[in-house]
Design a protein around this motif. Structure first.
Motif, PDB file in Angstrom:
ATOM      1  N   THR A  35       9.420   4.363   4.915  1.00 22.93           N
ATOM      2  CA  THR A  35       7.996   4.384   4.590  1.00 22.93           C
ATOM      3  C   THR A  35       7.361   5.544   5.344  1.00 22.93           C
ATOM      4  OG1 THR A  35       6.022   2.991   4.435  1.00 22.93           O
ATOM      5  CG2 THR A  35       7.251   2.838   6.484  1.00 22.93           C
ATOM      6  N   TRP A  39       1.709   6.883   3.238  1.00 20.68           N
ATOM      7  CA  TRP A  39       1.768   5.881   2.163  1.00 20.68           C
ATOM      8  C   TRP A  39       0.999   4.622   2.577  1.00 20.68           C
ATOM      9  CZ3 TRP A  39       2.786   0.910   0.847  1.00 20.68           C
ATOM     10  CH2 TRP A  39       2.992   0.626  -0.507  1.00 20.68           C
ATOM     11  N   ARG A  43      -2.297   3.424   0.589  1.00 18.94           N
ATOM     12  CA  ARG A  43      -2.160   2.252  -0.298  1.00 18.94           C
ATOM     13  C   ARG A  43      -2.771   0.979   0.280  1.00 18.94           C
ATOM     14  NH1 ARG A  43      -2.219   4.193  -4.568  1.00 18.94           N
ATOM     15  NH2 ARG A  43      -1.354   2.385  -5.626  1.00 18.94           N
ATOM     16  N   CYS A 119      -3.995 -17.383   3.410  1.00 15.01           N
ATOM     17  CA  CYS A 119      -5.041 -16.526   3.996  1.00 15.01           C
ATOM     18  C   CYS A 119      -6.440 -17.098   3.805  1.00 15.01           C
ATOM     19  CB  CYS A 119      -4.989 -15.140   3.373  1.00 15.01           C
ATOM     20  SG  CYS A 119      -3.402 -14.345   3.542  1.00 15.01           S
ATOM     21  N   ARG A 158      10.208  -3.172   3.104  1.00 17.42           N
ATOM     22  CA  ARG A 158       9.026  -2.305   3.237  1.00 17.42           C
ATOM     23  C   ARG A 158       7.865  -2.770   2.369  1.00 17.42           C
ATOM     24  NH1 ARG A 158      10.174   3.339  -0.086  1.00 17.42           N
ATOM     25  NH2 ARG A 158      10.451   2.355  -2.130  1.00 17.42           N
ATOM     26  N   ASN A 159       8.180  -3.572   1.330  1.00 18.31           N
ATOM     27  CA  ASN A 159       7.115  -4.059   0.446  1.00 18.31           C
ATOM     28  C   ASN A 159       6.161  -5.019   1.162  1.00 18.31           C
ATOM     29  OD1 ASN A 159       7.730  -2.927  -2.265  1.00 18.31           O
ATOM     30  ND2 ASN A 159       9.697  -3.910  -1.807  1.00 18.31           N
ATOM     31  N   LEU A 197       3.257 -15.898  -4.308  1.00 17.69           N
ATOM     32  CA  LEU A 197       3.149 -15.656  -2.862  1.00 17.69           C
ATOM     33  C   LEU A 197       3.632 -16.911  -2.141  1.00 17.69           C
ATOM     34  CD1 LEU A 197       2.132 -13.973  -0.504  1.00 17.69           C
ATOM     35  CD2 LEU A 197      -0.194 -14.659  -1.059  1.00 17.69           C
ATOM     36  N   MET A 222       6.524 -11.999  -2.057  1.00 20.66           N
ATOM     37  CA  MET A 222       5.240 -11.759  -2.713  1.00 20.66           C
ATOM     38  C   MET A 222       5.401 -10.787  -3.874  1.00 20.66           C
ATOM     39  SD  MET A 222       1.913 -10.099  -0.873  1.00 20.66           S
ATOM     40  CE  MET A 222       2.636  -8.485  -0.627  1.00 20.66           C
ATOM     41  N   GLY A 224       3.416  -8.228  -5.069  1.00 18.62           N
ATOM     42  CA  GLY A 224       2.251  -7.499  -4.552  1.00 18.62           C
ATOM     43  C   GLY A 224       1.253  -7.099  -5.622  1.00 18.62           C
ATOM     44  N   LYS A 225       1.773  -6.570  -6.735  1.00 17.94           N
ATOM     45  CA  LYS A 225       0.878  -6.094  -7.797  1.00 17.94           C
ATOM     46  C   LYS A 225       0.065  -7.232  -8.398  1.00 17.94           C
ATOM     47  CE  LYS A 225       3.145  -2.146  -9.967  1.00 17.94           C
ATOM     48  NZ  LYS A 225       2.583  -1.131  -9.117  1.00 17.94           N
ATOM     49  N   ALA A 261      -6.884  -7.813   3.573  1.00 24.30           N
ATOM     50  CA  ALA A 261      -5.511  -7.756   3.052  1.00 24.30           C
ATOM     51  C   ALA A 261      -5.142  -6.345   2.638  1.00 24.30           C
ATOM     52  CB  ALA A 261      -5.352  -8.697   1.866  1.00 24.30           C
ATOM     53  N   ASN A 262      -6.120  -5.643   2.068  1.00 26.44           N
ATOM     54  CA  ASN A 262      -5.868  -4.293   1.580  1.00 26.44           C
ATOM     55  C   ASN A 262      -7.231  -3.634   1.387  1.00 26.44           C
ATOM     56  OD1 ASN A 262      -5.438  -2.028  -0.179  1.00 26.44           O
ATOM     57  ND2 ASN A 262      -3.418  -2.877  -0.664  1.00 26.44           N
ATOM     58  N   ARG A 264      -8.096  -1.286  -0.445  1.00 22.34           N
ATOM     59  CA  ARG A 264      -8.418  -1.024  -1.863  1.00 22.34           C
ATOM     60  C   ARG A 264      -8.947  -2.284  -2.540  1.00 22.34           C
ATOM     61  NH1 ARG A 264      -3.889   0.583  -5.028  1.00 22.34           N
ATOM     62  NH2 ARG A 264      -2.526  -0.331  -3.479  1.00 22.34           N
ATOM     63  N   ASN A 289      -3.081  -7.298   7.883  1.00 23.46           N
ATOM     64  CA  ASN A 289      -3.451  -8.596   7.296  1.00 23.46           C
ATOM     65  C   ASN A 289      -2.990  -9.705   8.245  1.00 23.46           C
ATOM     66  OD1 ASN A 289      -3.621 -10.982   5.884  1.00 23.46           O
ATOM     67  ND2 ASN A 289      -2.597 -10.232   4.030  1.00 23.46           N
TER      68      ASN A 289
END
Ligand code: ACO
Length: 332
Positions: A35, A39, A43, A119, A158-159, A197, A222, A224-225, A261-262, A264, A289
């Motif tokens: 990674t 990135w 992301r 969460c 890494r995901n 998840l 998970m 992720g998408k 969490a993210n 984005r 997270n």
């Protein structure tokens, strides 16, 4: 403190956190999996996260955050009526981590239970804990979100491994004048999407065995998408739902405290809602997270930094495993 309907107000009387000592940066992760800092920042918005040391467990973080919240509220441990711990990474399957926290902080009189809503756990626990105060059954309810996600993270994947961190946050709930404090709560779940998840092994469906351990089934799995899409949609709808409940609009929000969490996900939800970034608390860059701990840690930071003032309209929102979501409206 009782309103006309006989229900009294419930507010946050004190806050505390526990930020574990080990700092793991994206550059450290570059040495562990394929990674890059670039990135991860682009992301997710995460730059570093905090992890526990080997001898620490979730109840240690929860107890530290709880003691701090009690001190902040000026409430003695023996006056706590109830301890609720929200966690996806409890010390053990049983007993409840809340019982371990009770013993550590000396809240000998308190009833104790855990809540497992991923969460969203802290938001659920606030909604549930506040009912005991509103009905007048209890005066001092300790609500904790605490995680050692590093213990259930596959550090070769890494995901997922770049996303998570450890930590805890606690809030002491007590009576306030009617119409102030927690004035709205919206909770929801969609169990048909539970597989997106989960931690597959170690429960009754797939008990621990050499095979489950070899297959890495005791780690977070998970999609992720899919979770990302769900998150953007539900952050938006959960905030709208609690605003409707209170007869408010996004323009009325003084401060939004979203699950971290993210970046984005946070940005997309705020864009949909039309809430400007300066009214949104973001600390994902420093903690990653931390699941059920993310909202109370962000709330504590906002209060500490003077971003929350008496009378402000504050909204908390989270989503997570279950799949689940929840939002809370507070008149501070
Ligand atoms: N470093 C470099 N590349 C990576 C990394 C990484 N750490 N992780 C994934 N990639 C690669 C993928 O393999 C993929 O490569 P490919 O196209 O060759 O297959 C590429 O990057 C793009 O992968 P995506 O999955 O499309 O990346 P995306 O932009 O969706 O981001 C992420 C992935 C960050 C996981 C995002 O989907 C996300 O945040 N999802 C929501 C996570 C979440 O909120 N979880 C809920 C809470 S967790 C809990 O409850 C404990």
């Amino acid at each position: 403190m009782r309103g006309v309907d006989g229900v009294r107000g419930c507010g946050i009387k004190g806050l505390g956190v526990s930020i574990p000592p080990v700092r793991l940066t994206n550059y450290d992760l570059e040495k562990m999996v394929e990674t890059s800092d670039e990135w991860i920042v682009e992301r997710t918005g995460i730059k570093e996260r905090r992890l526990v040391t080997p001898e620490m467990a979730t109840s240690d973080l929860a107890a530290e955050a709880s003691s701090m919240a009690l001190e902040d509220a000026g409430v003695a441990p023996e006056d706590v009526d109830l301890v609720i711990v929200a966690s996806a990474s409890p010390d053990m399957l049983f007993p409840a981590t809340a019982c371990l926290v009770q013993a550590k902080i000396g809240a000998a009189r308190a009833a104790c239970f855990d809540m497992e809503v991923g969460c969203t756990g802290f938001v659920y626990a606030l909604a549930v804990g506040s009912q005991f105060v509103k009905t007048g059954l209890y005066d001092n309810v300790l609500v904790v979100g605490a995680e050692t996600l590093s213990r259930i993270t596959n550090w070769k994947d890494r995901n997922t491994c770049v996303l998570f961190g450890d930590g805890a946050g606690a809030a002491l709930l007590g009576p306030v004048e009617d119409g102030r404090g927690i004035i709205g709560a919206h909770l929801g779940a969609d169990g048909s999407a539970a597989d997106l998840l989960r931690l597959p092994a170690g429960g009754s469906r797939l008990p621990a065995s050499h095979e489950t351990v070899d297959a890495g089934l005791h780690y977070v799995h998970m999609d992720g998408k899919a979770v990302f899409k769900f998150a953007v949609k539900t952050m938006n709808s959960a905030v709208q739902a609690v605003l409707n409940q209170c007869g408010k609009t996004p323009q009325d929000v003084d401060l939004l405290i979203p699950h971290q969490a993210n970046l984005r996900i946070i940005d997309s939800a705020c864009q949909y809602l039309g809430i400007p970034r300066d009214k949104v608390v973001v600390n994902i860059d420093r903690y990653g997270n931390t699941s059920s701990a993310s909202v109370p840690i962000a709330l504590w930071e906002a209060v500490k930094d003077g971003r929350v003032n008496r009378g402000d309209f504050v909204v908390l929102v989270a989503f997570g495993a279950g799949l689940s979501w929840g939002s809370i409206a507070i008149s501070w």
